[in-house]
Design a protein around this motif. Structure first.
Motif, PDB file in Angstrom:
ATOM      1  N   UNK A  99      45.365  44.688  41.354  1.00 32.77           N
ATOM      2  CA  UNK A  99      45.885  44.655  39.996  1.00 32.77           C
ATOM      3  C   UNK A  99      45.888  43.272  39.385  1.00 32.77           C
ATOM      4  N   UNK A 100      46.135  42.243  40.208  1.00 34.29           N
ATOM      5  CA  UNK A 100      46.193  40.882  39.668  1.00 34.29           C
ATOM      6  C   UNK A 100      44.856  40.445  39.068  1.00 34.29           C
ATOM      7  N   UNK A 101      43.757  40.952  39.628  1.00 33.13           N
ATOM      8  CA  UNK A 101      42.446  40.554  39.109  1.00 33.13           C
ATOM      9  C   UNK A 101      42.167  41.209  37.761  1.00 33.13           C
ATOM     10  N   UNK A 102      42.656  42.441  37.599  1.00 28.48           N
ATOM     11  CA  UNK A 102      42.508  43.104  36.301  1.00 28.48           C
ATOM     12  C   UNK A 102      43.350  42.396  35.248  1.00 28.48           C
ATOM     13  N   UNK A 103      44.553  41.987  35.619  1.00 28.41           N
ATOM     14  CA  UNK A 103      45.395  41.197  34.715  1.00 28.41           C
ATOM     15  C   UNK A 103      44.678  39.908  34.338  1.00 28.41           C
ATOM     16  N   UNK A 104      43.939  39.352  35.299  1.00 33.94           N
ATOM     17  CA  UNK A 104      43.223  38.101  35.082  1.00 33.94           C
ATOM     18  C   UNK A 104      41.943  38.255  34.286  1.00 33.94           C
ATOM     19  N   UNK A 105      41.645  39.453  33.792  1.00 30.71           N
ATOM     20  CA  UNK A 105      40.543  39.747  32.851  1.00 30.71           C
ATOM     21  C   UNK A 105      39.179  39.861  33.507  1.00 30.71           C
ATOM     22  N   UNK A 106      39.130  40.167  34.804  1.00 30.94           N
ATOM     23  CA  UNK A 106      37.845  40.517  35.403  1.00 30.94           C
ATOM     24  C   UNK A 106      37.309  41.762  34.717  1.00 30.94           C
ATOM     25  N   UNK A 107      35.980  41.853  34.640  1.00 34.90           N
ATOM     26  CA  UNK A 107      35.379  43.017  33.985  1.00 34.90           C
ATOM     27  C   UNK A 107      35.536  44.265  34.830  1.00 34.90           C
ATOM     28  N   UNK A 152      44.058  36.897  26.134  1.00 31.73           N
ATOM     29  CA  UNK A 152      45.031  36.787  27.220  1.00 31.73           C
ATOM     30  C   UNK A 152      46.093  37.854  26.995  1.00 31.73           C
ATOM     31  N   UNK A 153      46.579  38.402  28.062  1.00 32.53           N
ATOM     32  CA  UNK A 153      47.656  39.371  27.916  1.00 32.53           C
ATOM     33  C   UNK A 153      48.878  38.690  27.316  1.00 32.53           C
ATOM     34  N   UNK A 154      49.625  39.403  26.476  1.00 32.54           N
ATOM     35  CA  UNK A 154      50.756  38.761  25.779  1.00 32.54           C
ATOM     36  C   UNK A 154      51.774  38.153  26.739  1.00 32.54           C
ATOM     37  N   UNK A 155      51.898  38.760  27.942  1.00 30.80           N
ATOM     38  CA  UNK A 155      52.853  38.214  28.913  1.00 30.80           C
ATOM     39  C   UNK A 155      52.468  36.810  29.363  1.00 30.80           C
ATOM     40  N   UNK A 156      51.169  36.462  29.250  1.00 32.46           N
ATOM     41  CA  UNK A 156      50.677  35.172  29.722  1.00 32.46           C
ATOM     42  C   UNK A 156      50.248  34.254  28.574  1.00 32.46           C
ATOM     43  N   UNK A 157      50.498  34.672  27.348  1.00 31.86           N
ATOM     44  CA  UNK A 157      50.031  33.915  26.191  1.00 31.86           C
ATOM     45  C   UNK A 157      50.576  32.495  26.167  1.00 31.86           C
TER      46      UNK A 157
END
Length: 356
Positions: free
Chosen positions: A43-51, A345-350
């Protein structure tokens, strides 16, 4: 815009960029069940915007696991835990794939941080291994049983059933693991396949097991992208090589395989690999050019400019990474910064983005 951050259109899906998480075994399962570890890890990689995120080698039968702690997909009870991972990755607008696998003669090992030894069949965590021919990987390993024709067909069915379960769980990508000296690769390589029947000897016979598996999986696909990971070279005299890999890719494309994930090595201990940056990229380039099929390049691709040059030179269509994601689950954002690309970037990490 850089090619690395340009979407890639697949037949039924779109990679939002050209950076994909390569399968990484975690040795963190019991009885094949994916756990919370796998949910957080992937899940962390999907959060990190991997395709796309490709799940680790997942065994189609218990004896197909590399170790007793590998994930599996040999029974329906595995599906709910897998679906939980799939749903989370999808919620981050990423694709997710699963690598269907059988370790063959390289199965029945301990966890790598405990020991790299193969556990004997009488060990509580060991079992009798299988292979195309009764040749152990290492002189200290037990001798695998040579598969019968009936045993081969049983495994073809198990790959098909594993694919069906993966589809039920919601995976977008089905990747067949035919690399790194595991069972399918053992059939491909003349160094490990000494059979004299329809599954050994000639090139056509040695690829037959993989072809049978692909044809079986095709019957259950809906809109999934079908990938095959191969070792393009055994790095050993008389072994499997890039010329055979290219011919295999041509045949796999005719059968509907969409992507060749190009790695190398793992078949025999006497391999001589010249490990350096981009050392596997020429294999991906040759297969892409000669077979006219999408390829993914992997192996010591460490920075954004390096990855971008590979794509600009049309040596591959996308980049797979493993260790770099372990070092930094948000490596996609770092690569975007290096190439002066502005990605969501996801809003949680903006807040982190605003401090760059």
């Amino acid at each position: 815009m850089s090619i690395l951050f340009t979407p890639l259109q697949l037949r039924h899906h779109i990679l939002r960029n050209r950076i994909v998480v390569s399968p990484m075994c975690q040795y963190s399962s019991e009885d094949g069940f994916a756990s919370d570890w796998h949910l957080v890890h992937l899940g962390q990689f999907a959060i990190g915007r991997a395709a796309a995120v490709i799940q680790e080698a997942t065994a189609v039968e218990p004896e197909g696991r590399i170790s007793y702690a590998d994930t599996g997909i040999w029974k329906d009870e595995h599906i709910p835990n897998l679906r939980r991972i799939v749903d989370f990755v999808h919620a981050q607008d990423a694709l997710i794939g699963i690598q269907l696998a059988h370790a063959g003669r390289k199965a029945s090992t301990d966890k790598p941080w405990e020991s790299r030894s193969q556990l004997p069949p009488h060990h509580p965590h060991g079992w009798q291994t299988k292979a195309p021919s009764a040749i152990p990987f290492h002189e200290t390993d037990h001798t695998p049983e040579a598969l019968t024709l009936e045993g081969i067909q049983d495994l073809v069915t198990k790959f098909k059933e594993g694919a069906q379960r993966a589809i039920t769980a919601g995976y977008d990508i089905i990747e067949v693991h035919a690399a790194h000296g595991y069972l399918i690769h053992q059939f491909l390589s003349p160094l490990t396949n000494l059979r004299t029947d329809a599954y050994g000897g000639s090139f056509e016979n040695r690829i037959r097991f993989l072809i049978d598996i692909i044809q079986a999986i095709k019957t259950v696909l809906i809109n999934q992208s079908l990938w095959v990971r191969i070792s393009a070279s055994d790095w050993a005299d008389g072994g499997w090589d890039v010329e055979q890999s290219t011919e295999l890719a041509i045949q796999l494309k005719r059968l509907g395989v969409e992507v060749i994930d190009v790695s190398s090595g793992g078949a025999v201990r006497q391999q001589q690999i010249n490990v350096k940056e981009n050392y596997q990229v020429p294999f991906a380039e040759e297969i892409k050019t000669e077979a006219q099929i999408l390829t993914g390049a992997v192996g010591l691709i460490n920075n954004a400019k390096q990855a971008e040059v590979i794509l600009q030179n049309q040596q591959a269509d996308f980049i797979l990474m493993a260790r770099r994601f372990l070092q930094n689950p948000h490596i996609v954002k770092q690569f975007a910064q290096e190439l002066d690309e502005d990605i969501d970037w996801l809003p949680q990490y903006q807040r982190a983005k605003e401090t760059l």
